[in-house]
Design a protein around this motif. Structure first.
Motif, PDB file in Angstrom:
ATOM      1  N   LEU A  68      -3.766 -14.029   2.934  1.00 17.99           N
ATOM      2  CA  LEU A  68      -4.275 -14.887   1.858  1.00 17.99           C
ATOM      3  C   LEU A  68      -3.601 -16.260   1.894  1.00 17.99           C
ATOM      4  CD1 LEU A  68      -6.157 -14.587  -0.756  1.00 17.99           C
ATOM      5  CD2 LEU A  68      -3.996 -14.514  -1.996  1.00 17.99           C
ATOM      6  N   LEU A  69      -2.311 -16.284   2.161  1.00 20.58           N
ATOM      7  CA  LEU A  69      -1.563 -17.537   2.158  1.00 20.58           C
ATOM      8  C   LEU A  69      -2.047 -18.498   3.243  1.00 20.58           C
ATOM      9  CD1 LEU A  69       2.053 -16.203   1.508  1.00 20.58           C
ATOM     10  CD2 LEU A  69       0.756 -17.713  -0.002  1.00 20.58           C
ATOM     11  N   ILE A  70      -2.447 -17.961   4.392  1.00 21.61           N
ATOM     12  CA  ILE A  70      -2.876 -18.835   5.486  1.00 21.61           C
ATOM     13  C   ILE A  70      -4.392 -18.792   5.703  1.00 21.61           C
ATOM     14  CG2 ILE A  70      -0.642 -18.695   6.657  1.00 21.61           C
ATOM     15  CD1 ILE A  70      -1.882 -16.692   8.597  1.00 21.61           C
ATOM     16  N   ASN A  71      -5.085 -18.045   4.834  1.00 13.97           N
ATOM     17  CA  ASN A  71      -6.553 -17.959   4.877  1.00 13.97           C
ATOM     18  C   ASN A  71      -7.062 -17.515   6.242  1.00 13.97           C
ATOM     19  OD1 ASN A  71      -9.104 -18.129   3.669  1.00 13.97           O
ATOM     20  ND2 ASN A  71      -9.443 -20.201   4.449  1.00 13.97           N
ATOM     21  N   ARG A  72      -6.483 -16.429   6.744  1.00  9.68           N
ATOM     22  CA  ARG A  72      -6.905 -15.860   8.027  1.00  9.68           C
ATOM     23  C   ARG A  72      -7.356 -14.412   7.807  1.00  9.68           C
ATOM     24  NH1 ARG A  72      -4.700 -18.669  12.462  1.00  9.68           N
ATOM     25  NH2 ARG A  72      -5.978 -17.248  13.729  1.00  9.68           N
ATOM     26  N   PRO A  73      -8.293 -13.923   8.601  1.00  6.25           N
ATOM     27  CA  PRO A  73      -8.769 -12.538   8.425  1.00  6.25           C
ATOM     28  C   PRO A  73      -7.647 -11.526   8.607  1.00  6.25           C
ATOM     29  CG  PRO A  73     -10.246 -13.777   9.858  1.00  6.25           C
ATOM     30  CD  PRO A  73      -9.016 -14.629   9.671  1.00  6.25           C
ATOM     31  N   TYR A  74      -7.795 -10.384   7.944  1.00  6.74           N
ATOM     32  CA  TYR A  74      -6.830  -9.302   8.094  1.00  6.74           C
ATOM     33  C   TYR A  74      -6.816  -8.796   9.533  1.00  6.74           C
ATOM     34  CZ  TYR A  74      -7.012  -9.056   2.974  1.00  6.74           C
ATOM     35  OH  TYR A  74      -6.966  -9.348   1.649  1.00  6.74           O
ATOM     36  N   LEU A  75      -5.649  -8.362   9.985  1.00  6.26           N
ATOM     37  CA  LEU A  75      -5.491  -7.843  11.341  1.00  6.26           C
ATOM     38  C   LEU A  75      -5.284  -6.330  11.365  1.00  6.26           C
ATOM     39  CD1 LEU A  75      -3.112 -10.575  12.849  1.00  6.26           C
ATOM     40  CD2 LEU A  75      -5.601 -10.375  13.113  1.00  6.26           C
ATOM     41  N   LEU A  86      -4.021   0.202  -8.337  1.00  4.55           N
ATOM     42  CA  LEU A  86      -3.755  -1.140  -7.825  1.00  4.55           C
ATOM     43  C   LEU A  86      -4.289  -2.210  -8.767  1.00  4.55           C
ATOM     44  CD1 LEU A  86      -4.825  -0.663  -4.077  1.00  4.55           C
ATOM     45  CD2 LEU A  86      -2.579  -0.220  -5.110  1.00  4.55           C
ATOM     46  N   ILE A  87      -3.625  -3.358  -8.747  1.00  5.20           N
ATOM     47  CA  ILE A  87      -4.086  -4.539  -9.471  1.00  5.20           C
ATOM     48  C   ILE A  87      -4.408  -5.602  -8.427  1.00  5.20           C
ATOM     49  CG2 ILE A  87      -3.502  -6.335 -11.140  1.00  5.20           C
ATOM     50  CD1 ILE A  87      -1.481  -4.373 -12.358  1.00  5.20           C
ATOM     51  N   ALA A  88      -5.661  -6.024  -8.359  1.00  5.33           N
ATOM     52  CA  ALA A  88      -6.079  -7.049  -7.411  1.00  5.33           C
ATOM     53  C   ALA A  88      -5.969  -8.419  -8.077  1.00  5.33           C
ATOM     54  CB  ALA A  88      -7.514  -6.791  -6.960  1.00  5.33           C
ATOM     55  N   VAL A  89      -5.140  -9.277  -7.494  1.00  2.74           N
ATOM     56  CA  VAL A  89      -4.920 -10.629  -8.032  1.00  2.74           C
ATOM     57  C   VAL A  89      -5.586 -11.628  -7.085  1.00  2.74           C
ATOM     58  CG1 VAL A  89      -3.183 -12.361  -8.641  1.00  2.74           C
ATOM     59  CG2 VAL A  89      -2.766  -9.931  -9.115  1.00  2.74           C
ATOM     60  N   ASN A  90      -6.546 -12.393  -7.602  1.00  2.00           N
ATOM     61  CA  ASN A  90      -7.274 -13.313  -6.731  1.00  2.00           C
ATOM     62  C   ASN A  90      -6.401 -14.491  -6.303  1.00  2.00           C
ATOM     63  OD1 ASN A  90      -7.443 -15.461  -8.700  1.00  2.00           O
ATOM     64  ND2 ASN A  90      -9.116 -14.343  -9.684  1.00  2.00           N
ATOM     65  N   LYS A  91      -6.920 -15.279  -5.358  1.00  2.00           N
ATOM     66  CA  LYS A  91      -6.143 -16.345  -4.734  1.00  2.00           C
ATOM     67  C   LYS A  91      -5.630 -17.358  -5.745  1.00  2.00           C
ATOM     68  CE  LYS A  91      -6.370 -19.654  -0.907  1.00  2.00           C
ATOM     69  NZ  LYS A  91      -7.204 -20.153   0.220  1.00  2.00           N
ATOM     70  N   ASP A  92      -6.502 -17.843  -6.641  1.00  2.00           N
ATOM     71  CA  ASP A  92      -6.088 -18.860  -7.615  1.00  2.00           C
ATOM     72  C   ASP A  92      -4.985 -18.328  -8.525  1.00  2.00           C
ATOM     73  OD1 ASP A  92      -7.880 -20.674  -6.589  1.00  2.00           O
ATOM     74  OD2 ASP A  92      -9.445 -20.266  -8.082  1.00  2.00           O
ATOM     75  N   ALA A  93      -5.137 -17.092  -8.983  1.00  2.00           N
ATOM     76  CA  ALA A  93      -4.138 -16.511  -9.878  1.00  2.00           C
ATOM     77  C   ALA A  93      -2.819 -16.280  -9.147  1.00  2.00           C
ATOM     78  CB  ALA A  93      -4.661 -15.198 -10.464  1.00  2.00           C
ATOM     79  N   PHE A  94      -2.908 -15.889  -7.883  1.00  2.00           N
ATOM     80  CA  PHE A  94      -1.691 -15.658  -7.100  1.00  2.00           C
ATOM     81  C   PHE A  94      -0.929 -16.964  -6.895  1.00  2.00           C
ATOM     82  CE2 PHE A  94       0.588 -15.059  -3.021  1.00  2.00           C
ATOM     83  CZ  PHE A  94       1.398 -14.002  -3.399  1.00  2.00           C
ATOM     84  N   LEU A  98       2.878 -18.164  -8.093  1.00  2.00           N
ATOM     85  CA  LEU A  98       3.893 -18.788  -7.246  1.00  2.00           C
ATOM     86  C   LEU A  98       4.413 -20.098  -7.844  1.00  2.00           C
ATOM     87  CD1 LEU A  98       2.433 -18.300  -3.641  1.00  2.00           C
ATOM     88  CD2 LEU A  98       4.411 -17.157  -4.635  1.00  2.00           C
ATOM     89  N   LYS A  99       3.496 -20.900  -8.387  1.00  2.00           N
ATOM     90  CA  LYS A  99       3.875 -22.204  -8.928  1.00  2.00           C
ATOM     91  C   LYS A  99       4.669 -22.090 -10.226  1.00  2.00           C
ATOM     92  CE  LYS A  99      -0.200 -24.540  -7.014  1.00  2.00           C
ATOM     93  NZ  LYS A  99      -1.526 -25.141  -7.338  1.00  2.00           N
ATOM     94  N   ASN A 100       4.333 -21.095 -11.034  1.00  2.00           N
ATOM     95  CA  ASN A 100       4.890 -21.032 -12.381  1.00  2.00           C
ATOM     96  C   ASN A 100       6.050 -20.059 -12.547  1.00  2.00           C
ATOM     97  OD1 ASN A 100       2.896 -22.877 -13.292  1.00  2.00           O
ATOM     98  ND2 ASN A 100       1.419 -21.199 -13.534  1.00  2.00           N
ATOM     99  N   ASP A 101       6.327 -19.269 -11.526  1.00  2.00           N
ATOM    100  CA  ASP A 101       7.406 -18.275 -11.644  1.00  2.00           C
ATOM    101  C   ASP A 101       8.342 -18.400 -10.436  1.00  2.00           C
ATOM    102  OD1 ASP A 101       9.039 -16.028 -11.826  1.00  2.00           O
ATOM    103  OD2 ASP A 101       7.454 -14.788 -12.692  1.00  2.00           O
ATOM    104  N   SER A 105       8.515 -16.509  -6.615  1.00  2.00           N
ATOM    105  CA  SER A 105       8.480 -17.256  -5.355  1.00  2.00           C
ATOM    106  C   SER A 105       9.636 -16.859  -4.453  1.00  2.00           C
ATOM    107  CB  SER A 105       8.527 -18.766  -5.621  1.00  2.00           C
ATOM    108  OG  SER A 105       7.390 -19.189  -6.340  1.00  2.00           O
ATOM    109  N   MET A 106      10.828 -16.703  -5.027  1.00  2.00           N
ATOM    110  CA  MET A 106      11.992 -16.283  -4.242  1.00  2.00           C
ATOM    111  C   MET A 106      11.823 -14.847  -3.755  1.00  2.00           C
ATOM    112  SD  MET A 106      14.782 -16.965  -2.793  1.00  2.00           S
ATOM    113  CE  MET A 106      15.015 -18.614  -3.470  1.00  2.00           C
ATOM    114  N   ASP A 107      11.248 -14.006  -4.609  1.00  2.00           N
ATOM    115  CA  ASP A 107      10.996 -12.621  -4.223  1.00  2.00           C
ATOM    116  C   ASP A 107      10.034 -12.575  -3.036  1.00  2.00           C
ATOM    117  OD1 ASP A 107      11.104  -9.608  -4.914  1.00  2.00           O
ATOM    118  OD2 ASP A 107       8.955 -10.026  -4.899  1.00  2.00           O
ATOM    119  N   LEU A 108       8.998 -13.412  -3.063  1.00  2.00           N
ATOM    120  CA  LEU A 108       8.030 -13.448  -1.974  1.00  2.00           C
ATOM    121  C   LEU A 108       8.696 -13.874  -0.669  1.00  2.00           C
ATOM    122  CD1 LEU A 108       5.124 -13.252  -0.924  1.00  2.00           C
ATOM    123  CD2 LEU A 108       4.806 -15.631  -1.628  1.00  2.00           C
ATOM    124  N   ILE A 109       9.578 -14.858  -0.735  1.00  2.00           N
ATOM    125  CA  ILE A 109      10.293 -15.308   0.466  1.00  2.00           C
ATOM    126  C   ILE A 109      11.102 -14.153   1.056  1.00  2.00           C
ATOM    127  CG2 ILE A 109      12.155 -16.801   1.306  1.00  2.00           C
ATOM    128  CD1 ILE A 109      11.170 -18.902  -0.739  1.00  2.00           C
TER     129      ILE A 109
END
Length: 202
Positions: A68-75, A86-94, A98-101, A105-109
């Protein structure tokens, strides 16, 4: 922590039965999936139908974000190992998350760095023909986050799929490692034992 926040924000929890494919190679990414309960495996499948596990995701974790981050198809395929929520979070919400928390963002890194380390480690191990070394490396990696005295919650089949070994080879090598007192077994389960320094056998 993030699961509760997402639910409080109105994101829906969807139930998936065991062995459900969440996404497959070639699909365009639309969501990042947060696991409220259950377990997911990410696998590539050879032309002969053999699975190779790239990762296992459990409750509280999330998956699908690199594509999702690089907009490339799944491999790879992602498949439920058990009934899951599961909770599906769309691109804009994701991206808003990242921007607001900053903590997220550090957890993702850290998550992405850990996955990169795992893939690099496994590439090196696949070049090593010794089954014992391959197996001990993956056990040492997986058990690092397991509390002392607790079992490693992974099947022999999953260890085989992670290392590219036959399940019969895994069963034999696990018994040999236990006989050499390199790992500890209890009722057939590999147990975390801080008194055993597996690193020195690698």
């Amino acid at each position: 922590m993030y699961i509760k926040k997402l639910i409080d924000q109105g994101f829906q929890v969807k139930e998936y039965l065991k062995d459900t494919i969440i996404y497959e190679p070639g699909m365009q990414p639309r969501f990042v999936y947060f696991i409220k309960s259950g377990e997911i495996r990410m696998v590539t499948v050879s032309d002969e139908g053999k699975e190779f596990i790239q990762g296992i995701f459990k409750s509280g974790q999330y998956f699908g974000e690199p594509a999702l981050l690089i907009n490339r198809p799944y491999l790879a395929y992602t498949v439920t190992n058990k009934d899951s929520q599961l909770i599906a979070v769309n691109k804009d919400a994701f991206f808003d998350l990242l921007k607001n928390d900053p903590d997220f963002s550090m957890d993702l890194i850290k998550v992405l760095s850990n996955r990169l380390f795992y893939k690099s480690m496994m590439l090196e191990e696949l070049a090593n023909e010794k089954a014992e070394h391959r197996l001990l490396t993956i056990i040492n990696y997986l058990i690092a986050d397991v509390p002392a005295g607790q079992p490693l919650n992974v099947t022999r089949q999953e260890l085989a799929d992670m290392t590219g070994l036959r399940v019969e080879t895994v069963i034999r090598e696990v018994k040999l490692l236990a006989a050499k007192q390199i790992i500890q077994l209890k009722k057939g389960k590999i147990i975390k034992n801080d008194s055993i320094e597996m690193d020195r056998f690698l």
